[in-house]
Motif scaffolding. Structure first.
Motif, short mmCIF file in Angstrom:
data_model
loop_
_atom_site.label_atom_id
_atom_site.label_comp_id
_atom_site.label_asym_id
_atom_site.label_seq_id
_atom_site.Cartn_x
_atom_site.Cartn_y
_atom_site.Cartn_z
N TRP A 7 0.88 -0.93 0.18
CA TRP A 7 0.04 -0.02 -0.04
C TRP A 7 0.77 1.27 -0.19
O TRP A 7 0.64 2.22 -0.71
CB TRP A 7 -0.92 0.10 1.22
CG TRP A 7 -2.04 1.21 1.43
CD1 TRP A 7 -1.62 2.38 1.93
CD2 TRP A 7 -3.13 1.31 0.68
NE1 TRP A 7 -2.72 3.01 1.74
CE2 TRP A 7 -3.59 2.60 0.60
CE3 TRP A 7 -3.62 0.52 -0.61
CZ2 TRP A 7 -4.53 3.15 0.07
CZ3 TRP A 7 -4.87 1.17 -0.95
CH2 TRP A 7 -5.37 2.63 -0.46
N GLU A 8 1.89 1.14 0.93
CA GLU A 8 2.49 2.48 1.01
C GLU A 8 3.40 2.97 -0.04
O GLU A 8 3.79 3.92 -0.58
CB GLU A 8 3.30 2.33 2.48
CG GLU A 8 2.58 2.31 3.65
CD GLU A 8 1.77 3.51 3.95
OE1 GLU A 8 2.15 4.60 3.41
OE2 GLU A 8 0.75 3.50 4.72
N LYS A 9 4.04 1.64 -0.65
CA LYS A 9 5.11 1.87 -1.78
C LYS A 9 4.71 1.22 -3.03
O LYS A 9 5.19 0.59 -3.82
CB LYS A 9 6.37 1.07 -1.34
CG LYS A 9 6.90 1.70 0.07
CD LYS A 9 7.72 3.00 -0.20
CE LYS A 9 8.23 3.43 1.09
NZ LYS A 9 8.66 4.85 1.05
N SER A 10 3.22 1.56 -3.06
CA SER A 10 2.70 0.82 -4.49
C SER A 10 3.34 1.45 -5.73
O SER A 10 3.47 0.43 -6.63
CB SER A 10 1.37 1.11 -4.38
OG SER A 10 0.96 2.57 -4.66
N VAL A 11 3.56 2.40 -5.76
CA VAL A 11 4.13 2.91 -7.23
C VAL A 11 5.54 2.43 -7.55
O VAL A 11 5.95 1.82 -8.67
CB VAL A 11 4.44 4.48 -7.27
CG1 VAL A 11 4.88 5.03 -8.44
CG2 VAL A 11 3.01 5.22 -6.80
N GLY A 12 6.30 1.96 -6.43
CA GLY A 12 7.76 1.37 -6.47
C GLY A 12 7.41 0.24 -7.06
O GLY A 12 8.23 -0.35 -7.93
N ILE A 13 6.61 -0.53 -6.48
CA ILE A 13 6.12 -1.87 -6.83
C ILE A 13 5.73 -2.27 -8.18
O ILE A 13 6.20 -3.00 -9.01
CB ILE A 13 5.07 -2.59 -5.79
CG1 ILE A 13 5.70 -2.70 -4.38
CG2 ILE A 13 4.78 -3.79 -6.23
CD1 ILE A 13 4.89 -3.06 -3.36
N LYS A 14 4.92 -1.17 -8.67
CA LYS A 14 4.37 -1.42 -9.91
C LYS A 14 5.33 -1.40 -11.06
O LYS A 14 5.11 -1.85 -11.94
CB LYS A 14 3.33 -0.41 -10.02
CG LYS A 14 1.91 -0.69 -9.33
CD LYS A 14 1.18 0.51 -9.17
CE LYS A 14 -0.17 0.40 -8.28
NZ LYS A 14 -0.90 1.66 -7.96
N LYS A 15 6.59 -0.82 -10.76
CA LYS A 15 7.64 -0.60 -11.79
C LYS A 15 7.95 -1.83 -12.04
O LYS A 15 8.31 -2.13 -13.26
CB LYS A 15 8.74 0.17 -11.08
CG LYS A 15 8.22 1.63 -11.04
CD LYS A 15 9.51 2.52 -10.64
CE LYS A 15 9.13 3.99 -10.37
NZ LYS A 15 9.95 4.72 -9.54
N PHE A 16 7.83 -3.04 -11.26
CA PHE A 16 8.54 -4.22 -11.52
C PHE A 16 7.50 -5.37 -11.56
O PHE A 16 7.78 -6.59 -11.35
CB PHE A 16 9.70 -4.55 -10.85
CG PHE A 16 9.54 -4.56 -9.15
CD1 PHE A 16 9.08 -5.76 -8.61
CD2 PHE A 16 9.74 -3.66 -8.60
CE1 PHE A 16 8.69 -5.69 -7.30
CE2 PHE A 16 9.47 -3.55 -7.03
CZ PHE A 16 9.26 -4.55 -6.38
N VAL A 17 6.09 -5.03 -11.69
CA VAL A 17 5.02 -6.04 -11.58
C VAL A 17 4.24 -5.92 -12.86
O VAL A 17 3.94 -4.74 -13.37
CB VAL A 17 4.32 -5.74 -10.14
CG1 VAL A 17 3.00 -6.68 -10.60
CG2 VAL A 17 4.95 -6.24 -9.29
N GLY A 18 3.74 -7.03 -13.29
CA GLY A 18 2.82 -7.15 -14.50
C GLY A 18 1.57 -7.57 -14.07
O GLY A 18 1.82 -8.42 -13.24
N TYR A 19 0.39 -7.05 -14.35
CA TYR A 19 -0.77 -7.47 -13.72
C TYR A 19 -1.78 -8.01 -14.78
O TYR A 19 -2.23 -7.11 -15.65
CB TYR A 19 -1.12 -6.33 -12.80
CG TYR A 19 -2.51 -6.48 -12.07
CD1 TYR A 19 -3.07 -7.35 -11.39
CD2 TYR A 19 -3.47 -5.60 -12.40
CE1 TYR A 19 -4.15 -7.60 -10.84
CE2 TYR A 19 -4.89 -5.77 -12.03
CZ TYR A 19 -5.19 -6.90 -11.14
OH TYR A 19 -6.55 -6.94 -10.52
N VAL A 20 -2.51 -8.93 -14.52
CA VAL A 20 -3.58 -9.24 -15.44
C VAL A 20 -5.02 -9.18 -14.65
O VAL A 20 -4.86 -10.26 -13.55
CB VAL A 20 -3.48 -10.51 -16.17
CG1 VAL A 20 -4.82 -11.05 -16.70
CG2 VAL A 20 -2.63 -10.35 -17.20
N PRO A 21 -5.87 -8.40 -14.70
CA PRO A 21 -7.23 -8.52 -13.73
C PRO A 21 -8.11 -9.55 -14.09
O PRO A 21 -7.88 -10.17 -15.34
CB PRO A 21 -7.56 -7.06 -13.94
CG PRO A 21 -7.24 -6.74 -15.25
CD PRO A 21 -5.91 -7.33 -15.45
#
Lengths: 549, 306
Positions: B69-83
């Motif tokens: 939650w707190e560092k979500s932007v940093g995480i999303k840099k190295f995550v790919g997501y399929v809803p």
């Protein structure tokens, strides 16, 4: 109980709309009754009011404008057509919209014929319209009774029925058009454009002599043949039957097309398909498309087309009012020479009061511009809320951009759009003034046109804030209610002698009358601060809320 | 193997409705982790918390050591997501969508992106609303893989894909694993998990009921062995053996034995008699999975989860 059939379930879906639109439009027709009661106290005032109404016959037929029912019918004029927005949206959604979302596939898998499904869904819309009409009619009757109108309950209900019939015509047009489109929004857009065209066609015969035949082409002409709130004028049974017939023919045609075509497909128009090239399979990427470069650019591209049309409407209105001000005021001046007129008071509430009638008239007409800009903001807030509700932002929010950036990019694009509307309106009005030889204070013109920008932003910010808690329909409903409430607070409130503290609740109070008195920076700051606080709160809320599609 | 996804006592409710309760697990870097559960079990809630779309009521969730939650932007840099239910702008073409997301990610390797488009044979000229369910899924899968993320979080990724494209997807997951990237995928298609995953978590009614390697899950499976003997054999000879749950006498020379765990004792006991034939029914992971949802208590007992 209400889930026992497709008809009842669809009607249940419309219960909020029935109450909202019914009460809203009912109050709209009642509100001028409140002001006219004060304006027709003496026979002289009544005569003057009727005379003034003649000058505005381009907007509506001034029939018995010196009576409560006649004045209300005339004053509301084309604005009553706002109610047609609901059936055109509902009718485009009921078959085409539900086909797009796949909801209709499930309904069509039930052991019922397509005809039965379509008829039940459409019947629910017409029932909803009748109920809305009944509410409007009842409120009109109650208003008439309160302000000593000359019409009775049956007249009120006939007014509601006439209104329901013209709305049904536009619903039927939308239903018919939606059989030829892939998207419900296209059908709604086409029907919306037709609504404006038909309003204009209906106006023609009131402005240009001997053009009745042309206005016959508009269904609104037949709506105007009946004026139930003016008992001496009465109703046109033929006109009402024609609207009913038009509704039935279009509905039957739409349902006939629906039961024959593929579910989810549009009816092909043979000639049109010749001009549409067959899509060629491709694996290319649009690498140079500017609109895909950033959140802001994409948001701007999304808002571009609506901005174009709204700019055309708002700037066009401003320029047109500048062009016609001389003719209108010339007629008014003759009429009002030497009298402390009641007429002036009608538009002084809106125009802000001034020594010269042309200034008052133009100021009054320009007061409508921020209302239109705010309505534009409401449509864009609706889009933002719908994108969130329908999960279209979910994947975007999993890219490395803070949620606040996504919200602010959308807001910035909307802000850009409102600025464009303001500037084009300023340039258009200034050019119209130069061409028509109308003397307008340039500074005040800039204040009136650019000063509406903060109001548009305020509406957007409040809408974004409310979207933090409310679903799309509720958010849009709240904003529409606020806009209508603010309008009546500012433009009817003074007639009803409401206290200054109450009038200050409307942003139009702070907008003032810039065309007459220039910009009041202190008031402008109030609007900007409220908008900024709303946007800040909206950002905080959006950054922290659970996103559940 | 260092943990890249760390979830500890994660809880989330929707008002009075249950979401997830005290979910705890780790996923090691380079691992392909399957998250299994029936509809409404809490798979998507867990994933949406990992993606910072929902905020947990309690517990912690970290990816790469960063708070989700707190560092979500940093995480999303190295995550790919399929809803689970992809929704995108219906008026954009597939190509425009991919270009847009490539830009939002600060640019991607275009050759790789084009190779993914070729691999899925996606027609990028069609508008999103014109795509079939499978093609919509392809667009979303390509956008998740196109920046070669260190972690892939995929919510029922193959839903709507045809077998050929499912095979292509399996290949992509396998390549990701070989490159040391982590894949966290939810599914209720057990054959998919069996093929691609190394470890599995099973969630039911918001609680994690089992966490184990795919092979370990098979340890708790229930065998059924049907043995035909050349002479009459009393079924009592098998009833008290280790691991035997149930013995059914088909006729005086045939028995069906249900076994939990090792079949060693049953095989040795059968070997004392002349055996005509022996048929073993080995349950698939699906059977293992289904058992967890038969009776909660039995499942917990079998899995050794309190």
């Amino acid at each position: 109980m209400l889930l026992r059939s497709i008809y009842l379930k669809t009607l249940r879906d419309y219960r909020v709309a029935i109450a909202g639109w019914g009460i809203g439009m009912g109050l709209t027709i009642v509100s001028p009754m409140a002001s006219v009661a004060a304006l027709i106290k003496t026979p002289e005032a009544r005569a003057q009011l009727a005379s003034l109404a003649q000058q505005f016959k381009w907007a509506a037929d001034p029939v018995a404008a010196g009576t409560v029912g006649g004045y209300a019918t005339f004053k509301i004029g084309i604005f009553i057509m706002l109610m047609a927005v609901w059936p055109l949206l509902a009718a485009s959604r009921t078959l085409r919209g539900e086909e797009s979302t796949g909801v209709l596939d499930i309904l069509l898998s039930l052991p019922r014929t397509r005809l039965s499904v379509a008829v039940q869904k459409v019947a629910a819309i017409w029932t909803a319209l009748l109920l809305m009409g009944a509410i409007v009619g009842l409120l009109a009757y109650v208003g008439g009774a309160k302000f000593k109108g000359e019409f009775g309950l049956v007249d009120g209900l006939l007014f509601g029925l006439n209104l329901a019939l013209i709305c049904a015509v536009f619903g039927a047009i939308s239903l018919f058009v939606s059989q030829f489109t892939q998207e419900r929004t296209t059908a709604a857009g086409v029907t919306g454009a037709l609504l404006i065209v038909f309003i204009a066609i209906d106006m023609v015969h009131r402005v240009i002599p001997n053009t009745d035949w042309f206005s016959h082409l508009s269904p609104i002409y037949y709506y105007n043949l009946s004026k139930p709130l003016v008992p001496s004028f009465g109703i046109s049974v033929g006109g009402m039957l024609l609207m009913l017939a038009l509704t039935l023919v279009l509905t039957v045609a739409a349902i006939a097309l629906f039961v024959r075509r593929d579910a989810g497909a549009a009816v092909r128009i043979p000639i049109a398909s010749r001009f549409v090239p067959e899509p060629v399979a491709s694996k290319a990427l649009p690498e140079r498309d500017w609109s895909l470069g950033s959140l802001y650019a994409r948001s701007l591209a999304t808002v571009a087309m609506p901005t174009f049309w709204w700019t055309l409407g708002i700037a066009g209105w401003g320029a047109w009012m500048v062009v016609i001000v001389k003719q209108v005021v010339s007629a008014l001046t003759k009429l009002l020479s030497g009298s402390a007129s009641a007429e002036l008071r009608i538009i002084q509430n809106i125009g802000g009061g001034a020594a010269r009638l042309d200034q008052v008239f133009l100021s009054a007409m320009f007061e409508l511009l921020p209302i239109l800009l705010m309505a534009f903001a409401v449509t864009q807030v609706n889009r933002w809320a719908a994108d969130n509700d329908e999960g279209r932002l979910e994947i975007i929010l999993t890219t490395p951009h803070p949620r606040v950036e996504v919200l602010l990019a959308r807001f910035a694009a909307l802000a850009t759009a409102t600025i464009v509307v303001g500037i084009v309106t300023l340039l258009g009005s200034a050019a119209a003034a130069a061409i028509a030889g109308v003397s307008v204070d340039e500074g005040n013109l800039a204040a009136a046109t650019l000063g509406m920008i903060p109001l548009g932003l305020l509406m957007a910010a409040v809408g974004y804030l409310a979207a933090g808690w409310l679903r799309t329909a509720a958010d849009t409903g709240l904003l529409s209610f606020l806009l209508a409430g603010w309008f009546f607070l500012s433009f009817i409130g003074p007639d009803l002698k409401w206290p200054d503290m109450t009038l200050r609740l409307s942003p139009f109070y702070y907008y003032g009358t810039p065309l007459l008195h220039g910009v009041d920076f202190a008031n402008l700051v109030v609007i900007v601060v409220v908008a900024a606080v709303s946007l800040a709160l909206a950002s905080v809320r959006y950054a922290r809320k659970d996103l559940t599609a | 193997m260092a943990a890249i996804i760390e979830v500890e006592k994660l809880s989330k409710s929707y008002g009075s409705k249950r979401g997830i309760i005290d979910v705890t697990f780790d996923v090691g870097e380079g691992e392909v982790f399957g998250f299994l559960g029936p509809n409404g079990a809490g798979k998507t809630t867990t994933i949406r918390i990992l993606m910072a779309l929902l905020r947990a009521d309690g517990g912690t969730a970290r990816i790469g050591g960063l708070d989700c939650w707190e560092k979500s932007v940093g995480i999303k840099k190295f995550v790919g997501y399929v809803p689970g239910e992809p929704a995108l702008d219906n008026n954009l073409t597939g190509g425009q969508i991919l270009e847009y997301f490539a830009n939002l990610r600060g640019g991607v390797d275009r050759a790789y992106l084009k190779s993914l488009i070729d691999r899925f044979d996606l027609d990028t000229s069609r508008k999103f609303r014109q795509y079939s369910t499978g093609n919509k899924r392809k667009v979303v899968l390509i956008q998740a893989f196109m920046h070669r993320p260190r972690v892939l979080i995929l919510d029922e990724p193959t839903s709507g894909l045809d077998p050929l494209n499912q095979q292509e997807f399996d290949g992509m997951v396998d390549e990701a694993r070989q490159e040391g990237r982590t894949v966290f995928l939810s599914s209720h298609v057990l054959s998919e998990v069996e093929k691609t995953c190394t470890r599995v978590g099973i969630i039911r009614d918001g609680r994690l009921v089992r966490l184990a390697g795919v092979a370990e899950l098979k340890d708790i499976k229930r065998y059924e062995i049907t043995i035909h003997f050349a002479q009459p054999v009393a079924s009592d000879a098998f009833a008290r053996l280790d691991g035997v749950i149930k013995v059914e006498e088909l006729d005086d020379r045939s028995v069906r034995v249900a076994i939990q765990g090792s079949a060693d004792a049953v095989i040795k006991a059968a070997a004392r008699y002349p055996v005509v034939s022996l048929t073993s029914y080995e349950p698939s992971l699906e059977d293992v999975f289904l058992r967890y949802y038969e009776t909660d208590d039995q499942a917990k007992e079998a899995a050794g989860v309190a």
